[in-house]
Structures are given as structure tokens and as C-alpha cells.
Write an enzyme that holds these catalytic residues in place. Structure first.
Site, PDB file in Angstrom:
ATOM      1  N   ARG A  27      16.335  32.447  13.448  1.00 23.66           N
ATOM      2  CA  ARG A  27      15.450  33.488  14.009  1.00 23.66           C
ATOM      3  C   ARG A  27      15.574  34.809  13.257  1.00 23.66           C
ATOM      4  O   ARG A  27      14.631  35.583  13.189  1.00 23.66           O
ATOM      5  CB  ARG A  27      15.809  33.757  15.488  1.00 23.66           C
ATOM      6  CG  ARG A  27      15.536  32.610  16.431  1.00 23.66           C
ATOM      7  CD  ARG A  27      15.964  33.001  17.856  1.00 23.66           C
ATOM      8  NE  ARG A  27      17.423  33.100  17.998  1.00 23.66           N
ATOM      9  CZ  ARG A  27      18.231  32.109  18.323  1.00 23.66           C
ATOM     10  NH1 ARG A  27      17.718  30.924  18.535  1.00 23.66           N
ATOM     11  NH2 ARG A  27      19.528  32.283  18.438  1.00 23.66           N
ATOM     12  N   SER A  28      16.764  35.068  12.715  1.00 24.22           N
ATOM     13  CA  SER A  28      17.005  36.379  12.091  1.00 24.22           C
ATOM     14  C   SER A  28      17.000  36.332  10.571  1.00 24.22           C
ATOM     15  O   SER A  28      17.176  37.375   9.930  1.00 24.22           O
ATOM     16  CB  SER A  28      18.368  36.918  12.531  1.00 24.22           C
ATOM     17  OG  SER A  28      18.438  36.962  13.914  1.00 24.22           O
ATOM     18  N   CYS A  86      38.244  40.552  25.750  1.00 25.36           N
ATOM     19  CA  CYS A  86      38.191  42.027  25.694  1.00 25.36           C
ATOM     20  C   CYS A  86      39.142  42.714  26.681  1.00 25.36           C
ATOM     21  O   CYS A  86      39.898  43.620  26.309  1.00 25.36           O
ATOM     22  CB  CYS A  86      36.751  42.494  25.926  1.00 25.36           C
ATOM     23  SG  CYS A  86      35.931  41.647  27.281  1.00 25.36           S
ATOM     24  N   GLN A 117      34.472  45.896  34.742  1.00 23.58           N
ATOM     25  CA  GLN A 117      33.979  45.614  33.391  1.00 23.58           C
ATOM     26  C   GLN A 117      32.522  46.028  33.190  1.00 23.58           C
ATOM     27  O   GLN A 117      31.663  45.791  34.051  1.00 23.58           O
ATOM     28  CB  GLN A 117      34.181  44.127  33.080  1.00 23.58           C
ATOM     29  CG  GLN A 117      35.660  43.765  33.057  1.00 23.58           C
ATOM     30  CD  GLN A 117      35.961  42.326  32.689  1.00 23.58           C
ATOM     31  OE1 GLN A 117      36.828  41.705  33.275  1.00 23.58           O
ATOM     32  NE2 GLN A 117      35.275  41.781  31.692  1.00 23.58           N
ATOM     33  N   SER A 169      27.939  45.837  28.862  1.00 21.64           N
ATOM     34  CA  SER A 169      27.836  45.503  27.436  1.00 21.64           C
ATOM     35  C   SER A 169      28.670  44.274  27.096  1.00 21.64           C
ATOM     36  O   SER A 169      28.401  43.593  26.099  1.00 21.64           O
ATOM     37  CB  SER A 169      28.257  46.684  26.555  1.00 21.64           C
ATOM     38  OG  SER A 169      29.596  47.050  26.828  1.00 21.64           O
ATOM     39  N   GLY A 170      29.652  43.941  27.947  1.00 20.43           N
ATOM     40  CA  GLY A 170      30.449  42.726  27.751  1.00 20.43           C
ATOM     41  C   GLY A 170      29.622  41.461  27.892  1.00 20.43           C
ATOM     42  O   GLY A 170      30.035  40.384  27.456  1.00 20.43           O
ATOM     43  N   LYS A 176      41.368  33.547  31.734  1.00 19.21           N
ATOM     44  CA  LYS A 176      41.570  33.964  30.332  1.00 19.21           C
ATOM     45  C   LYS A 176      42.583  35.101  30.290  1.00 19.21           C
ATOM     46  O   LYS A 176      43.485  35.110  29.449  1.00 19.21           O
ATOM     47  CB  LYS A 176      40.253  34.475  29.724  1.00 19.21           C
ATOM     48  CG  LYS A 176      39.263  33.417  29.311  1.00 19.21           C
ATOM     49  CD  LYS A 176      37.999  34.126  28.764  1.00 19.21           C
ATOM     50  CE  LYS A 176      36.813  33.199  28.759  1.00 19.21           C
ATOM     51  NZ  LYS A 176      35.541  33.928  28.549  1.00 19.21           N
ATOM     52  N   HIS A 217      35.454  48.956  29.379  1.00 18.70           N
ATOM     53  CA  HIS A 217      36.068  48.323  30.553  1.00 18.70           C
ATOM     54  C   HIS A 217      37.240  49.169  31.064  1.00 18.70           C
ATOM     55  O   HIS A 217      37.994  49.753  30.269  1.00 18.70           O
ATOM     56  CB  HIS A 217      36.653  46.961  30.191  1.00 18.70           C
ATOM     57  CG  HIS A 217      35.641  45.921  29.822  1.00 18.70           C
ATOM     58  ND1 HIS A 217      34.295  46.032  30.056  1.00 18.70           N
ATOM     59  CD2 HIS A 217      35.818  44.692  29.240  1.00 18.70           C
ATOM     60  CE1 HIS A 217      33.681  44.931  29.634  1.00 18.70           C
ATOM     61  NE2 HIS A 217      34.580  44.103  29.122  1.00 18.70           N
TER      62      HIS A 217
HETATM   63  P1  A2P Z   1      20.283  35.650  16.312  1.00 19.17           P
HETATM   64  O1  A2P Z   1      20.144  37.136  16.485  1.00 19.17           O
HETATM   65  O2  A2P Z   1      19.587  35.147  15.095  1.00 19.17           O
HETATM   66  O3  A2P Z   1      19.958  34.878  17.566  1.00 19.17           O
HETATM   67  P2  A2P Z   1      24.712  38.302  21.222  1.00 19.17           P
HETATM   68  O4  A2P Z   1      26.032  37.839  21.699  1.00 19.17           O
HETATM   69  O5  A2P Z   1      24.550  39.781  21.209  1.00 19.17           O
HETATM   70  O6  A2P Z   1      23.593  37.580  21.912  1.00 19.17           O
HETATM   71  O7  A2P Z   1      24.628  37.845  19.659  1.00 19.17           O
HETATM   72  C1  A2P Z   1      24.818  36.529  19.268  1.00 19.17           C
HETATM   73  C2  A2P Z   1      24.816  36.438  17.752  1.00 19.17           C
HETATM   74  O8  A2P Z   1      25.068  35.087  17.396  1.00 19.17           O
HETATM   75  C3  A2P Z   1      23.486  36.800  17.119  1.00 19.17           C
HETATM   76  O9  A2P Z   1      23.717  37.360  15.852  1.00 19.17           O
HETATM   77  C4  A2P Z   1      22.811  35.455  16.994  1.00 19.17           C
HETATM   78  O10 A2P Z   1      21.840  35.383  15.986  1.00 19.17           O
HETATM   79  C5  A2P Z   1      23.984  34.598  16.599  1.00 19.17           C
HETATM   80  N1  A2P Z   1      23.764  33.185  16.883  1.00 19.17           N
HETATM   81  C6  A2P Z   1      23.502  32.621  18.072  1.00 19.17           C
HETATM   82  N2  A2P Z   1      23.343  31.279  17.926  1.00 19.17           N
HETATM   83  C7  A2P Z   1      23.525  31.007  16.612  1.00 19.17           C
HETATM   84  C8  A2P Z   1      23.489  29.825  15.828  1.00 19.17           C
HETATM   85  N3  A2P Z   1      23.267  28.621  16.364  1.00 19.17           N
HETATM   86  N4  A2P Z   1      23.711  29.927  14.498  1.00 19.17           N
HETATM   87  C9  A2P Z   1      23.954  31.144  13.951  1.00 19.17           C
HETATM   88  N5  A2P Z   1      23.995  32.292  14.635  1.00 19.17           N
HETATM   89  C10 A2P Z   1      23.780  32.229  15.948  1.00 19.17           C
END
Ligand code: A2P
Length: 327
Positions: free
Chosen positions: A38-39, A126, A153, A156-157, A204, A234
Site C-alpha cells: 500500500r505504501s 511500552c 495508558q 497513541s499506544g 506482558k 503512559h
Molecule cells: P502500511 O502503512 O503500508 O500499511 P501502525 O502500527 O501505525 O498501524 O503501522 C504499521 C506499520 O506496519 C505500517 O508501516 C504498515 O505499512 C506496516 N505493515 C503492516 N502490515 C505489513 C505487511 N504485511 N508488510 C509490511 N509492512 C506492513
């Protein structure tokens, strides 16, 4: 000089890792930013330079990388951390996937050092990180007998979804991340409920504290974790019983001198740690130190830290700094 990869670079913690690594004295030769498909193609900045985000795949670690810092969830870590490790890369993993494995180091640089039986190092939970920073020097001085945690907490966590629930809740929107509104509310529920009635977050804190401080079964630990309508940082109320008795002054002296801590404890001036004060800092703030009048050898310590910095991104970068300094 070292080459870094940040996996989950577009997330709340990943973004902070890029920022914190940028602030570090570490010499970074190359940085690779990885996230989901996606990114892919998004452009982020590291030390003022554009870096294009790449999709994480089985081939992502077929390059010269020294450290891969992961914050992309447990499933991604379980699958990709061993692939990076097999390439000789040191993985510093922010998820809970590897933390309690026997041969995996669980590290808070102020408290313990990696033995590196494996090249995967786990970054603790955390709330646990900020709690063990003050407990470590006190354990060394007086011996821990029992610890009872109560946490407050920040949203943002829970990542962006937690922040959205708090912000949108002010306008009356239904929560998406949490089972109840978090705006104007407190939820005694973080992570899933377990058979013993505790939540996974509470267990945890208990299990990770024991592992980081190498505590035996004679040390009793319990925890209650609550989500509060605070954006960031937190707070943890630590009720601690020592084997040896001490005094408030002795505890203040030790915490004033110990690494990673800021003592804010002048009740007559209304000076005590708060989430607003701790946000943006790598230090753990401690105060409200007082004797528990209900039990022998027992004290209260109020402890606040930025959960995205010290509780996640900064602790991970500090682990890399520690390993580089050891070279
Ligand atoms: P993406 O932004 O492309 O979804 P958060 O905890 O803030 O939701 O961020 C999770 C992070 O982990 C983001 O950078 C997200 O990317 C990435 N991520 C989630 N699933 C995957 C995956 N299957 N492979 C690689 N990166 C992932």
C-alpha cells in the site's frame, strides 16, 4: 558506519524511529524504508533526504544491511525477522512476537545487555520499558519482593486508530478501534482477555519485568492496565515492596543519579510527572515517591514516559547505539 532498514516505516512508531535515528549520533550510511505494498513508492525523509518506501518482500534483505528495526505487527515480525536474521542482520523487533522466547534478548539499555545467542533482539512492551528503568537501580540496592502496577495508558499506544477514536469521539463519533468510547471515559482493557482474568497487556508487564530484571519466582508481580483519554505518554503507578527497608530520601537519591530518569518530586510546588511534560522526551519521569502506610518496606512511585519514544522507537534505536558502542 552502518546500514539500517526500518520495517513498518509508515506507521506511528516507524515514523518516530526514522526521526529518532535521524537525531542519533550513529553514522548511517544507507537507510531502507519498508512497508506494505500500500505504501510502496511513498517518499519519506531521513536527515533531510528523500527516501522512497519499498514493499517488504522475501528479497528485501538481500542487500548489505546491519540493523533492521521492525514495527509492523507480530505477523510481519514472525515471518520476516528470521529471513533478515539468516542474512546476518541484527533485527530489533518492536512487536511482542519474540519477546518471551528463551534464546531471544529482551532489552532496555539502562537495565540489561544483549547476549546475542540469536540476532533477533526484542524491544519490550511500552509500559514495561518505563517501569523497569526506575525499578532496576532500586532492585540492585534493596531487592524487589513484590511489584503492583496500575497503568494509565495513552491512545497513541493503539496506533492511529486509537488517536482517531479519541479525537473523533469528541464530536460524538462511534469508536472504531476500542469496544467503547475513549473520549470522556476509561477502559480497563488493553489487548485481549486471558483465561486467568488478566489481559494480555497485564501479563506482558508481569512476564517481561521478570525477564528483563532476571527475577526469580520469589518476586511477586501483578498489574492492572487501563486506557485513558490522553493522546500521548503512559503513566504507571508502581507500588513496590523491597526485601530491605529504605526511605523516601534514599529512593530519591538513587533515582536522581540513575541513567534515563528525571526526578520531578516537589509536591509542595505541585511538581510531579505528567504526560504533557514527558511527551517528546526519551527520559522516564518519576515522582510522588512516598511510603505506603498500609505495608512494611513498601513505596509508591509515579512514573511517566513517552510511549512512542522511550516506550518504542527510542528504546529500539538505543539498542542499536549500544551495539555500535560495543564494537
Ligand atoms: P502500511 O502503512 O503500508 O500499511 P501502525 O502500527 O501505525 O498501524 O503501522 C504499521 C506499520 O506496519 C505500517 O508501516 C504498515 O505499512 C506496516 N505493515 C503492516 N502490515 C505489513 C505487511 N504485511 N508488510 C509490511 N509492512 C506492513
Amino acid at each position: 558506519m552502518a546500514n539500517f532498514a526500518i520495517v513498518g516505516a509508515t506507521g506511528l512508531v516507524g515514523t518516530k524511529m526514522i526521526e529518532r535515528l535521524g537525531e542519533s549520533k550513529l553514522e548511517v550510511d544507507n537507510i531502507y524504508l519498508m512497508a506494505s505494498s500500500r505504501s510502496a513508492g511513498r517518499v519519506l525523509q531521513f536527515r533531510g533526504q528523500d527516501v522512497v518506501v519499498e514493499e517488504l518482500t522475501d528479497r528485501s534483505f538481500d542487500k548489505e544491511i546491519d540493523y533492521a528495526i521492525f514495527s509492523a505487527g507480530g505477523d510481519t515480525s514472525r515471518k520476516f525477522a528470521p529471513i533478515a536474521e539468516a542474512r546476518g542482520i541484527v533485527v530489533i523487533d518492536n512487536s511482542s512476537a519474540w519477546r518471551m522466547e528463551e534464546d531471544i534478548d529482551l532489552i532496555v539499555p539502562e537495565c540489561n545487555e544483549p547476549k546475542l545467542k540469536r540476532k533477533i533482539i526484542a524491544n519490550p512492551n511500552c509500559s514495561t520499558i518505563q517501569s523497569v528503568v526506575p525499578l532496576k537501580p532500586l532492585h540492585d540496592a534493596f531487592g524487589l519482593k513484590r511489584v503492583a502496577y496500575t497503568t494509565y495508558q495513552a491512545v497513541s499506544g493503539s496506533g492511529k486508530g486509537g488517536i482517531d477514536d479519541l479525537v473523533n469521539g469528541q464530536n460524538g463519533q462511534e469508536p472504531k478501534k476500542y469496544p467503547h468510547p475513549i473520549y470522556n471515559n476509561v477502559l480497563p482493557h488493553i489487548d485481549v482477555f486471558l483465561e486467568n482474568g488478566y489481559t494480555k497487556e497485564e501479563m506482558k508487564m508481569i512476564d517481561e519485568t521478570k525477564k528483563i530484571l532476571s527475577l526469580g519466582d520469589d518476586v511477586k508481580i501483578t498489574a492492572t492496565c487501563a486506557r485513558v483519554p490522553v493522546l500521548n505518554s503512559h503513566s504507571v503507578d508502581i507500588n513496590v515492596t523491597f526485601k530491605e527497608d529504605t526511605s523516601v530520601e534514599e529512593i530519591r537519591k538513587i533515582l536522581r543519579d540513575a541513567p534515563g530518569l528525571v526526578l520531578v518530586d516537589e509536591p509542595d510546588k505541585n511538581a510531579y510527572p505528567t504526560p504533557l511534560e514527558a511527551s517528546g522526551s526519551d527520559e522516564v519521569y518519576v515522582g510522588r515517591i512516598r511510603r505506603d502506610i498500609s505495608q512494611d518496606n513498601t513505596f509508591y512511585i509515579w512514573c511517566v514516559a513517552d510511549n512512542i519514544r522511550k516506550g518504542a522507537a527510542s528504546n529500539a534505536v538505543q539498542i542499536a547505539e549500544m551495539l555500535e558502542a560495543r564494537k
